[in-house]
Design an enzyme around this catalytic site. Structure first.
Site, PDB file in Angstrom:
ATOM      1  CB  SER A   1     -40.799  14.157  15.412  1.00 47.96           C
ATOM      2  OG  SER A   1     -40.914  13.918  14.108  1.00 47.96           O
TER       3      SER A   1
HETATM    4  C1  LIG Z   1     -41.169  10.777  12.178  1.00 46.19           C
HETATM    5  S1  LIG Z   1     -42.229  10.415  10.459  1.00 46.19           S
HETATM    6  C2  LIG Z   1     -41.859  12.877   9.763  1.00 46.19           C
HETATM    7  C3  LIG Z   1     -42.354  14.212  10.980  1.00 46.19           C
HETATM    8  C4  LIG Z   1     -42.396  14.814   9.815  1.00 46.19           C
HETATM    9  N1  LIG Z   1     -41.101  15.765   9.664  1.00 46.19           N
HETATM   10  C5  LIG Z   1     -42.344  16.354  11.085  1.00 46.19           C
HETATM   11  O1  LIG Z   1     -42.131  16.374  11.841  1.00 46.19           O
HETATM   12  O2  LIG Z   1     -43.871  16.390  11.441  1.00 46.19           O
HETATM   13  C6  LIG Z   1     -40.572  10.558   9.296  1.00 46.19           C
HETATM   14  C7  LIG Z   1     -41.885  10.909   7.701  1.00 46.19           C
HETATM   15  O3  LIG Z   1     -41.421   9.770   7.105  1.00 46.19           O
HETATM   16  C8  LIG Z   1     -41.705   9.244   5.934  1.00 46.19           C
HETATM   17  N2  LIG Z   1     -41.274   8.907   5.097  1.00 46.19           N
HETATM   18  C9  LIG Z   1     -40.256   7.309   4.989  1.00 46.19           C
HETATM   19  N3  LIG Z   1     -40.122   6.628   3.754  1.00 46.19           N
HETATM   20  C10 LIG Z   1     -40.295   7.650   3.360  1.00 46.19           C
HETATM   21  C11 LIG Z   1     -39.756   7.976   1.795  1.00 46.19           C
HETATM   22  N4  LIG Z   1     -38.994   6.770   1.682  1.00 46.19           N
HETATM   23  N5  LIG Z   1     -39.712   8.710   1.452  1.00 46.19           N
HETATM   24  C12 LIG Z   1     -39.692  10.062   1.797  1.00 46.19           C
HETATM   25  N6  LIG Z   1     -40.263  10.135   3.141  1.00 46.19           N
HETATM   26  C13 LIG Z   1     -40.886   8.797   4.062  1.00 46.19           C
HETATM   27  C14 LIG Z   1     -43.183   8.760   6.239  1.00 46.19           C
HETATM   28  O4  LIG Z   1     -44.284   8.658   5.679  1.00 46.19           O
HETATM   29  C15 LIG Z   1     -43.459   9.886   7.572  1.00 46.19           C
HETATM   30  O5  LIG Z   1     -43.914  10.556   6.550  1.00 46.19           O
END
Ligand SMILES: C[S@@+](CC[C@H](N)C(=O)[O-])C[C@H]1O[C@@H](n2cnc3c(N)ncnc32)[C@H](O)[C@@H]1O
Length: 431
Positions: A95
């Protein structure tokens, strides 16, 4: 310049920028010291392997070339799309740093806390959490894409972080084995809060989550758990965020083209109401395409809370402008054709398009939409920051409290009310 010095110089510039962003958004004095030193200790480049700057952008590999050649990009305040080992874009990003840090600021981290991050991606935000809670605290991350969970484990080890644990799993179940949590942050957007989270946090715990509105955009809320077991909003803002998948995929329908609605074939030529509407008007031009999605967030957020028959319509294929999507989320096109009210029982439809509202079939849906617009403007066009929220498990029988809007989203019920000091509760003063 050595690569270490280049990283630290790029990191310093990023820190100054983040300080300005969070201060401009109401955090007096900029980032708190624990987050500043966490940022210094967790270089972002350690958490980036293959990346992309936009959905159409070239795939870059941080392992190719000199490390410092990537720092100008990696230390910009932008989302970096993750790319898998076969070169395919993953539905995930690292992000934008100011977004992560601003949300962490609102999470109110303290030394010794146990904190869960749902959607930890490649682990950078988790690393910041681990550093901010210190050696007596613990950061737990859950990530649904196994390849990213592995990358996060490697990167955390590479950064020397020993008080973080990553699970490759669906975060919809939380992480019962590590509960209770003092803090929970969703870094992926959700439609409702799975009830399991009511059991995994204690009283006084804080949860920060981006809740989807209908169509592009999210209401980001910091919620405090009180002694009655309910969550109450402590702070809110609006933003855009990658949508949750798996068990966190939205129960609300994604925007569909008008042509996919069966009533459309019958009503498309039965225009009965047409009024100009300034939403999305930019001087003499009208905000079409992606700008219309962005310009209408506050009104769509209000309609999401107050109008159960509200729907958003995706752009038809042939009026697509170059795509503007939340990086990492192909379902998130900000370019919408319109939004409005679908009243199937009365065979009536009303749609806000850029610059006008149009009613179809008979005027009943248009009168409803116009009344909602008048009510919203009479309330001084509130965005989510103007609302108080109580979030509770959906009761078996519920009577909405007077002066509140009750919205049931799956297992959770949202009771929204306008802040008593709105419109004086400005965005900068909130929190
Ligand atoms: C915006 S990214 C995360 C960014 C991370 N926090 C960073 O700043 O590097 C959102 C993440 O949520 C994960 N995600 C989506 N649905 C999910 C779920 N049901 N359980 C766990 N992770 C999930 C996606 O695979 C993705 O990697």
């Amino acid at each position: 310049m050595t690569s270490r010095r280049a990283a630290s110089a790029a990191q310093g510039r990023l820190m100054e920028h983040i300080d300005r962003v969070v201060a401009a958004n109401g955090v007096a004095g900029g980032l708190r010291p624990a987050l500043r030193s966490a940022l210094q200790d967790c270089p972002r480049h350690l958490f980036v392997d293959r990346y992309q700057l936009g959905p159409m952008g070239a795939v870059l590999d941080a392992a190719i070339g000199r490390p410092e050649d990537h720092y100008d990009l990696i230390y910009q305040d932008i989302a970096l799309g993750h790319v898998d080992s076969a070169g395919r874009a993953l539905p995930s990003t690292n992000s934008p740093p100011s977004t992560s840090l601003y949300f962490l600021e609102r999470l109110d981290l303290r030394p010794g806390q146990t904190v869960l991050e749902v959607g930890c991606g490649s682990g950078w935000t988790l690393a910041l959490i681990a550093r901010a809670v210190g050696p007596s605290g613990h950061a737990v991350g859950v990530e649904v894409i196994p390849e990213l969970a592995e990358q996060a484990k490697r990167a955390l080890a590479g950064a020397g972080i020993t008080n973080a644990t990553v699970f490759a799993a669906d975060g919809a179940e939380g992480v019962p084995a590590k509960a209770p949590f003092d803090r929970v942050i969703f870094t992926t957007s959700i439609w409702s809060l799975p009830v399991t989270f009511f059991g995994q946090v204690g009283n006084g715990a804080r949860l920060v989550a981006p809740f989807q509105i209908r169509g592009p955009g999210v209401d980001v809320l910091a919620l405090d758990r009180d002694v009655s077991g309910e969550f109450r909003a402590a702070w809110a803002t609006s933003s855009f965020f990658v949508r949750g998948t798996g068990g966190l995929a939205a129960e609300a329908p994604l925007p569909q083209p008008l042509s996919s609605m069966t009533m459309w074939a019958e009503l498309a030529n039965q225009v009965v109401f047409r009024v100009p509407m300034p939403l999305g008007t930019l001087g003499s031009a009208t905000a079409r395409g992606s700008l219309f999605g962005a310009c209408t967030m506050a009104f769509r957020s209000y309609l999401t809370k107050t109008e159960p028959d509200m729907r958003v319509f995706a752009a038809e294929h042939d009026d697509l402008l170059p795509p503007f999507v939340v990086l990492g989320d192909p379902t998130s096109a900000m370019h919408i054709a319109g939004f409005g009210i679908v009243d199937e029982a009365r065979r009536s439809l009303a749609i806000c398009y850029p610059g006008e509202m149009v009613g179809y079939g008979n005027p009943s849906a248009a009168h409803r939409l116009l009344a909602a617009y008048r009510a919203w403007t009479d309330l001084m066009m509130p965005g989510v920051e103007a609302f108080d929220l109580v979030l509770r498990k959906t009761p078996r029988a519920s009577a909405p409290p007077a002066g509140a809007w009750t919205e049931t989203r799956g297992e959770t019920t949202f009771v929204w009310s306008l802040k008593t000091d709105w419109p004086r509760a400005s965005r900068l003063g909130a929190g």
